[in-house]
Enzyme design. Structure first.
Site, PDB file in Angstrom:
ATOM      1  N   ASP A 178       0.836  -1.210   0.000  1.00  0.00           N
ATOM      2  CA  ASP A 178       0.000   0.000   0.000  1.00  0.00           C
ATOM      3  C   ASP A 178       0.869   1.258   0.000  1.00  0.00           C
ATOM      4  OD1 ASP A 178      -2.280  -1.675   0.174  1.00  0.00           O
ATOM      5  OD2 ASP A 178      -1.993  -1.828   2.338  1.00  0.00           O
ATOM      6  N   HIS A 205      -5.526  -3.623   5.449  1.00  0.00           N
ATOM      7  CA  HIS A 205      -5.027  -3.934   4.110  1.00  0.00           C
ATOM      8  C   HIS A 205      -6.140  -4.464   3.215  1.00  0.00           C
ATOM      9  CE1 HIS A 205      -2.361  -5.122   0.927  1.00  0.00           C
ATOM     10  NE2 HIS A 205      -2.726  -6.380   1.037  1.00  0.00           N
TER      11      HIS A 205
HETATM   12  N1  LIG Z   1      -0.269  -8.601   1.579  1.00  0.00           N
HETATM   13  C1  LIG Z   1      -0.423  -8.212   0.340  1.00  0.00           C
HETATM   14  O1  LIG Z   1      -0.284  -7.019   0.014  1.00  0.00           O
HETATM   15  C2  LIG Z   1      -0.734  -9.224  -0.746  1.00  0.00           C
HETATM   16  C3  LIG Z   1      -0.671  -8.866  -2.101  1.00  0.00           C
HETATM   17  C4  LIG Z   1      -0.915  -9.829  -3.061  1.00  0.00           C
HETATM   18  C5  LIG Z   1      -1.245 -11.123  -2.674  1.00  0.00           C
HETATM   19  N2  LIG Z   1      -1.327 -11.432  -1.357  1.00  0.00           N
HETATM   20  C6  LIG Z   1      -1.662 -12.802  -0.907  1.00  0.00           C
HETATM   21  O2  LIG Z   1      -0.497 -13.624  -0.954  1.00  0.00           O
HETATM   22  C7  LIG Z   1      -0.886 -15.005  -1.036  1.00  0.00           C
HETATM   23  C8  LIG Z   1      -0.082 -15.736  -2.121  1.00  0.00           C
HETATM   24  O3  LIG Z   1      -0.406 -15.206  -3.393  1.00  0.00           O
HETATM   25  P1  LIG Z   1       0.246 -15.820  -4.727  1.00  0.00           P
HETATM   26  O4  LIG Z   1      -0.250 -14.989  -5.849  1.00  0.00           O
HETATM   27  O5  LIG Z   1       1.712 -16.037  -4.555  1.00  0.00           O
HETATM   28  O6  LIG Z   1      -0.483 -17.262  -4.769  1.00  0.00           O
HETATM   29  P2  LIG Z   1       0.039 -18.611  -5.513  1.00  0.00           P
HETATM   30  O7  LIG Z   1      -1.130 -19.525  -5.566  1.00  0.00           O
HETATM   31  O8  LIG Z   1       0.726 -18.273  -6.782  1.00  0.00           O
HETATM   32  O9  LIG Z   1       1.124 -19.176  -4.517  1.00  0.00           O
HETATM   33  C9  LIG Z   1       0.806 -19.631  -3.235  1.00  0.00           C
HETATM   34  C10 LIG Z   1       1.804 -20.718  -2.845  1.00  0.00           C
HETATM   35  O10 LIG Z   1       1.513 -21.114  -1.516  1.00  0.00           O
HETATM   36  C11 LIG Z   1       1.682 -22.529  -1.441  1.00  0.00           C
HETATM   37  N3  LIG Z   1       0.957 -23.007  -0.275  1.00  0.00           N
HETATM   38  C12 LIG Z   1      -0.376 -23.096  -0.086  1.00  0.00           C
HETATM   39  N4  LIG Z   1      -0.627 -23.545   1.166  1.00  0.00           N
HETATM   40  C13 LIG Z   1       0.561 -23.737   1.778  1.00  0.00           C
HETATM   41  C14 LIG Z   1       0.960 -24.154   3.055  1.00  0.00           C
HETATM   42  N5  LIG Z   1       0.079 -24.497   4.011  1.00  0.00           N
HETATM   43  N6  LIG Z   1       2.293 -24.209   3.342  1.00  0.00           N
HETATM   44  C15 LIG Z   1       3.208 -23.887   2.396  1.00  0.00           C
HETATM   45  N7  LIG Z   1       2.899 -23.463   1.152  1.00  0.00           N
HETATM   46  C16 LIG Z   1       1.590 -23.392   0.851  1.00  0.00           C
HETATM   47  C17 LIG Z   1       1.148 -23.038  -2.779  1.00  0.00           C
HETATM   48  O11 LIG Z   1       1.626 -24.331  -3.069  1.00  0.00           O
HETATM   49  C18 LIG Z   1       1.697 -21.975  -3.733  1.00  0.00           C
HETATM   50  O12 LIG Z   1       2.983 -22.322  -4.215  1.00  0.00           O
HETATM   51  C19 LIG Z   1      -2.393 -14.981  -1.303  1.00  0.00           C
HETATM   52  O13 LIG Z   1      -3.066 -15.221  -0.081  1.00  0.00           O
HETATM   53  C20 LIG Z   1      -2.646 -13.553  -1.771  1.00  0.00           C
HETATM   54  O14 LIG Z   1      -3.964 -13.134  -1.534  1.00  0.00           O
HETATM   55  C21 LIG Z   1      -1.066 -10.516  -0.400  1.00  0.00           C
END
Ligand SMILES: NC(=O)c1ccc[n+]([C@@H]2O[C@H](COP(=O)([O-])OP(=O)(O)OC[C@H]3O[C@@H](n4cnc5c(N)ncnc54)[C@H](O)[C@@H]3O)[C@@H](O)[C@H]2O)c1
Length: 367
Positions: A178, A205
């Protein structure tokens, strides 16, 4: 944001300003960072950026999908950080001796997905990681990227409390994206280098809970452009949706989030390194307002949060926007706490049930 700190600490602004990309530490390398969810859309570029961090000696990659290939690939980059990888069932080993744990695991938001649906999908990540951290590295700084941050962080806090290892100075929801977006959009609007912009972003957020305090922006905006600033604020609040829609169902922000996550992890490491005036905004357990979790500016230090700087000054319109978002943020916090309590009750019931199974039956069940 820095203007706020400069006033507090009576230091000149440019003494505090931290520019020039992500890496600004002194370069003493002795920290271990574990990335959970290292195989994912955020996890991979985040790990790539962390592999270049001069403060990191060991970079441990964990995912439920094997991160062997990513680890092999990164390990060929000519920087000194040692890369290791851990399979799904090896989370405790991945976390052993970690100074910082950054959690990029979990489902990204899809178009039209509600906060509750995302929470239902990702609650198990908070549960699994918080439980493992409480066993393997209770003193580590634990930073969540997993959404919905507003509920996931209170949920993790509740688990850590139940395990008797909760330290409010060591648990973070990363809201840096942000701030990064605010700097970018404002810099473009003012036709200046976005890295010169400083602005506190408070609240939470998601949507209206993201409150960039444009009145506290440095450099200052001309008064005449206040309406334009309100449009900018709306764009910052909805920037996540802008990316989700542009990716048309193929995920949410990954590259900009990796940049923001790497910046925040570096700030945590600089704090651990006892560098002075390491200033970030993050979503943390808090008593600066009526809600128990809130994003505010804070100074980081060797034990995580050194000083929560509290609510910055706000103009009347920002005070109203702050009041307006509190009910939504309160609901998310309660959702996180409720989800934790339900999950812990389920675990307790399962434990009790397995204790009631006669020993001979338990043996045959496990075969
Ligand atoms: N905080 C922020 O500003 C922000 C911004 C964008 C995305 N996000 C969040 O980040 C997270 C990841 O997003 P992404 O685009 O990389 O998703 P993605 O699906 O590309 O990757 C997620 C990864 O997590 C792994 N995973 C799932 N459960 C797991 C567990 N219990 N232990 C270990 N690994 C596990 C999956 O195998 C995958 O490789 C999402 O929840 C998304 O909403 C947060």
């Amino acid at each position: 944001m820095l203007g706020h700190v400069a006033r507090l600490s009576k230091l000149p602004l440019n003494y505090l300003q931290n520019r020039g990309g992500i890496w600004t530490g002194r370069g003493e390398r002795n920290y271990k960072v574990t990335v959970v969810g290292a195989e994912g859309g955020i996890g991979q570029p985040l790990s790539l950026l962390l592999k270049q961090n001069p403060l990191i000696e060991q970079l441990a990659l964990h995912d439920v999908i094997e991160a062997k290939g990513v680890a092999a690939d990164l390990s060929h980059i000519c920087t000194p950080a040692e890369v290791s990888h851990f399979r799904s069932e090896e989370l405790l080993e991945a976390l052993q001796d970690a100074h910082v744990v950054v959690v990029a695991a979990g489902l990204p938001r899809k178009p039209g997905m509600s906060r509750d649906e995302l929470m239902a999908a990702n609650a198990s990540v908070a549960l699994t990681v918080a439980c493992a951290v409480s066993i393997a590295c209770p003193e580590a700084l634990l930073a969540f990227i997993t959404n919905p941050i507003n509920a996931i962080v209170p949920m993790a806090a509740e688990f850590l409390k139940a395990k008797g290892v909760f330290d409010p100075n060591r648990l973070f929801g990363i809201t840096t994206l942000d701030v990064v977006r605010s700097k970018t959009f404002i810099g473009k609007f003012m036709s200046i280098d976005p890295d010169l912009v400083d602005i506190p972003v408070i609240g939470g957020h998601a949507g209206i809970t993201i409150l960039p305090l444009l009145s506290q922006c440095y450099p200052k905006f001309p008064e005449a452009e206040v309406e334009e600033l309100q449009r900018l604020r709306q764009r910052i609040q909805e920037a996540g949706t802008e990316v989700v829609e542009a990716k048309a169902g193929k995920g949410s922000a990954t590259l900009s989030m990796a940049y923001a996550g790497a910046h925040f992890v570096n700030a945590l490491l600089r704090g651990l390194d006892d560098e002075e005036d390491v200033l970030e905004c993050a979503y943390v357990a808090s008593n600066v307002a009526e809600l128990p979790f809130l994003a505010t500016p804070m100074l980081l230090g060797p034990n995580g949060i050194k000083q929560n700087l509290g609510l910055p000054s706000m103009n009347e319109e920002e005070k109203a926007a702050f009041e307006e978002m509190l009910p939504e943020l309160r609901d998310s916090i309660q959702l996180g706490i409720r989800s934790a309590q339900t999950a812990m009750k389920d675990i307790q019931q399962e434990d009790n049930a397995s204790e009631q199974i006669p020993t001979n039956k338990r043996a045959s069940q496990s075969e």
